[in-house]
Every structure is written in structure tokens, then in C-alpha cells.
Design a protein around this motif. Structure first.
Motif, short mmCIF file in Angstrom:
data_model
loop_
_atom_site.label_atom_id
_atom_site.label_comp_id
_atom_site.label_asym_id
_atom_site.label_seq_id
_atom_site.Cartn_x
_atom_site.Cartn_y
_atom_site.Cartn_z
N VAL A 114 -8.61 30.41 3.22
CA VAL A 114 -8.99 29.15 2.55
C VAL A 114 -10.29 29.31 1.76
O VAL A 114 -11.25 29.91 2.24
CB VAL A 114 -9.13 28.00 3.58
N ASN A 115 -10.30 28.75 0.56
CA ASN A 115 -11.53 28.68 -0.24
C ASN A 115 -12.35 27.48 0.25
O ASN A 115 -11.86 26.35 0.26
CB ASN A 115 -11.17 28.53 -1.73
N HIS A 116 -13.58 27.75 0.64
CA HIS A 116 -14.46 26.70 1.18
C HIS A 116 -14.59 25.50 0.20
O HIS A 116 -14.62 24.35 0.63
CB HIS A 116 -15.85 27.32 1.44
N MET A 117 -14.64 25.80 -1.08
CA MET A 117 -14.82 24.72 -2.07
C MET A 117 -13.56 23.86 -2.19
O MET A 117 -13.64 22.68 -2.49
CB MET A 117 -15.21 25.28 -3.44
N GLU A 118 -12.41 24.46 -1.94
CA GLU A 118 -11.17 23.68 -1.92
C GLU A 118 -11.18 22.75 -0.71
O GLU A 118 -10.65 21.64 -0.76
CB GLU A 118 -9.94 24.60 -1.90
N GLY A 119 -11.83 23.21 0.37
CA GLY A 119 -12.02 22.35 1.56
C GLY A 119 -12.79 21.10 1.19
O GLY A 119 -12.37 19.98 1.48
N HIS A 120 -13.93 21.29 0.50
CA HIS A 120 -14.71 20.11 0.07
C HIS A 120 -13.88 19.24 -0.89
O HIS A 120 -13.84 18.03 -0.75
CB HIS A 120 -16.00 20.55 -0.62
N LEU A 121 -13.26 19.91 -1.86
CA LEU A 121 -12.52 19.20 -2.90
C LEU A 121 -11.45 18.26 -2.33
O LEU A 121 -11.28 17.14 -2.80
CB LEU A 121 -11.88 20.24 -3.84
N LEU A 122 -10.72 18.75 -1.32
CA LEU A 122 -9.62 17.94 -0.76
C LEU A 122 -10.08 17.00 0.36
O LEU A 122 -9.31 16.12 0.78
CB LEU A 122 -8.50 18.84 -0.24
#
Ligand code: KG4
Ligand code: ZN
Length: 341
Positions: A114-122
Motif C-alpha cells: 500500500v502507498n501511504h499517501m493513498e491511505g491518506h487520500l482514501l
């Protein structure tokens, strides 16, 4: 059919494990455990990578046990394992990522990188039934990004910072003012007692496109500090609240202005806000007011899901699992992993 994900986040100074269950309509956080290292790094004024990775190693196993216990599950109940692969500190990422891979091999269940920034984004959609098209502002310690998100995996970068990230500016200004690490929450606290108009700090690049620059603002605070206290360069205690409030107002003005501009350009009615800085109440309120004035809707994750946590990583892993996309166990961590190219 239910799907249960266990995810690990260890990109910086928080060790986190979460278990998320999707019931066919919506996801539910069964457990979300965090072991914060802030107190360990505070005496150094910032994150010490070597200490961070050692502490991840120490805390991860007990945290996995606790997450399973609090979710009343055992490891065989997990359908897929997710872990942050980047961006972040290499030695910290390796601990969580390798552990998730080991669990995946041991149980024969899929691994999802998982991309950490995709975690924030979603993260603003964690309790929604559906991920919707939106204009997203991510403001964390390492990133400031405006993204037009059409759907899951369809992200277009509209603007980012050319120097410091918003959270980084908060942390550096906090350090200058002699406040404890991390500066963000401390500046917010001090700002509540100060005047936002006491000092005139620049709104750098506010009229230029959708890019950000916060280093000029940081330097302006430094010059003001030197003016107030030429001999020591240390902030006179009674000026700290005004300096914090004026600095914070400049950051908020820039973030809100650019976000509204980006939402208009993208033709989006829904705005989302994520990342550690989105915990900031003054920013939340200013963004809410601006959205209301422009007829837009604002979606923000609750504060405990805005700073680093594993529930947001599990939520991304769940989307990949539902889409049938798994990662190769050989896929390595990447400290500079990009979200959009
Ligand atoms: O998303 P995050 O937890 O970690 C990264 O991915 O970087 O963000 C951490 C950043 C730090 O710079 C911290 O100072 C900032 O978020 N932050 C805040 C607040 N809470 C955390 N900044 C302003 N106001 C806050 N209340
Ligand atoms: Zn983060």
C-alpha cells in the motif's frame, strides 16, 4: 460475503496495526492499535530513523496480538495482509512490510502493498459506502498535494509543494519557537490564545497556479523572531501565541484558497481533506466555511484517522482485494514511492 484485512503501518514514527472488515456494503474497523514514538523522538526534536525502526521491531508483534484480541479474531480469520510500502523511512518501512509478507507466506493469504499517501487520500471515505469523485487536499508532514480523484486508482495531481510540506513548515516553525516536537498540534494550541493579524506573513504563490511554497513563510517567521529578539533569536514568550496564530492563518489562507481554486478547475462539488495537518480545527473550520460559500460539500476523516494509522492502510488494501489486485511478495519497499506520476 465478508472480507477481513489486517494491515500494518510503520512508515515513520507510529507503529500501527488495524483489522478492517467489509460486510459487502461497508467497512468496519474491528480494531486499530497505535504505538506512538513521539515521546522517544521528542528529546531529539525530530524523528531519529535508527530509533524508529528499533521501536517498530519491539512493538509490532505485541500490537498484532492486541489487534487480533480486540477484534476477537485469530490469524486464520484474516483474508489478506496489507502493509505500507512507501513513502517513508526505509528502515521503518521494512519492519512492517516484511512482517506482513511473513504473515502472508505463513497463512497462504494474499499480500497487498500500500502507498501511504493513498491511505491518506482514501481515509475520508472509510465510513462511507462508496468512494466518490472528489478534489482532495492531502496535508501531511511530508506532502502537500491537490489531487483530482475521479475514482479509486484514477488520480491526477493538480498541485504540490516545491519546497516544505505544510506539516513540515508547522514542525520547523514550532522548533524555531522552542515548542516541543511535533510543532503542528503545539502551534494550534498556542494560536488559540493569539491574534492572527498581529504579524503580516506572506501568502506565497497564492495567485500562482496550484503549486505551494512554504519555505518563504517559514523564513518570514524567522526574520520576525530576529526582529523581536535580536540578541538571542529566541521568541519572547508573550509573542509566541501571536506568532503562531499569524503563521497558522497564512498557512490556512493558502491551503483554502488553492483548494477552492482546484475544485473549481476540476469541476468538483465534493472536497476531501486528509493527512495529519487536517486534524487542525482552524483549518477544518476555514475549509468548511469556504466550501459552504462555494456550494461544495466537505468530507474529512475524524482526527484519529487523519494522522498516521493502520485503518487507512487496511482500507486501501481492501479496495485492492475487492478489485482482485494482489502484490508480488518480491515487491520491495520504496522510500520515495509516488502516488501519481
Ligand atoms: O499524516 P501524518 O500523521 O504523517 C505523515 O504522513 O507525515 O502528519 C504529520 C504532520 C506533522 O507535521 C504534524 O505536525 C502535523 O501533521 N499535525 C498538525 C496537527 N496535528 C498533526 N499540524 C497542524 N495542526 C495540527 N493539529
Ligand atoms: Zn501520513
Amino acid at each position: 460475503m465478508t472480507t477481513t484485512i489486517l494491515a500494518i503501518e510503520s512508515s515513520c514514527d507510529e507503529t500501527a496495526v488495524a483489522i478492517l472488515r467489509y460486510d459487502g456494503k461497508q467497512s468496519h474497523i474491528l480494531s486499530s492499535e497505535i504505538s506512538s514514538q513521539i515521546d522517544i523522538h521528542r528529546e531529539f526534536g525530530g524523528v531519529v530513523p535508527e530509533l524508529a525502526s528499533r521501536n517498530h521491531s519491539l512493538h509490532l508483534r505485541p500490537l498484532i496480538d492486541l489487534a487480533l484480541k480486540n477484534a476477537a479474531l485469530n490469524i486464520d480469520d484474516i483474508d489478506a495482509f496489507g502493509a505500507t510500502a512507501g513513502p517513508g523511512l526505509a528502515s521503518s518501512l521494512l519492519v512492517g512490510n516484511t512482517t506482513a509478507k511473513a504473515l502472508s507466506i505463513a497463512t497462504g493469504k494474499p499480500f497487498i502493498s500500500v502507498n501511504h499517501m493513498e491511505g491518506h487520500l482514501l481515509s475520508p471515505f472509510l465510513s462511507s459506502a462508496k468512494i466518490e469523485s472528489n478534489l482532495a487536499l492531502i496535508v501531511s508532514g511530508g506532502h502537500t498535494m491537490l489531487i483530482h480523484m475521479k475514482a479509486f486508482r484514477h488520480y491526477k495531481l493538480l498541485g504540490s509543494t516545491r519546497d516544505d510540506a505544510a506539516g513540515e513548515a508547522y514542525d520547523k516553525v514550532g522548533k524555531m519557537l522552542g515548542l516541543p516536537y511535533p510543532g503542528g498540534p503545539e502551534i494550534e494550541k498556542q494560536a488559540r490564545q493569539g491574534s492572527a493579524t498581529a504579524f503580516q506573513f506572506p501568502r506565497s504563490m497564492i495567485k500562482d497556479g496550484l503549486g505551494f511554497s512554504f519555505s518563504g513563510l517559514k523564513t518570514a517567521v524567522l526574520y520576525q523572531l530576529e526582529k523581536l529578539s535580536p540578541d538571542t533569536g529566541q521568541a519572547p514568550q508573550d509573542a509566541v501565541p501571536d506568532l503562531c496564530a499569524s503563521f497558522q492563518q497564512a498557512v490556512i489562507d493558502i491551503l483554502v484558497h488553492k483548494t477552492m481554486k482546484a475544485a473549481d478547475q476540476a469541476g468538483e462539488k465534493l472536497v476531501t481533506l486528509s493527512g495529519g495537518v487536517s486534524c487542525n480545527l482552524a483549518l477544518r473550520e476555514a475549509m468548511q466555511q469556504a466550501c459552504k460559500a462555494c456550494g461544495k460539500q466537505l468530507l474529512i476523516a475524524p482526527p484519529h484517522l487523519s494522522t498516521d494509522n493502520a485503518a487507512m492502510i487496511a482500507f486501501v488494501a481492501l479496495q485492492y482485494e475487492l478489485a482482485g489486485i494482489h502484490s508480488d511478495i518480491k515487491e520491495d519497499i520504496n522510500p520515495n514511492l509516488a502516488l501519481v506520476h
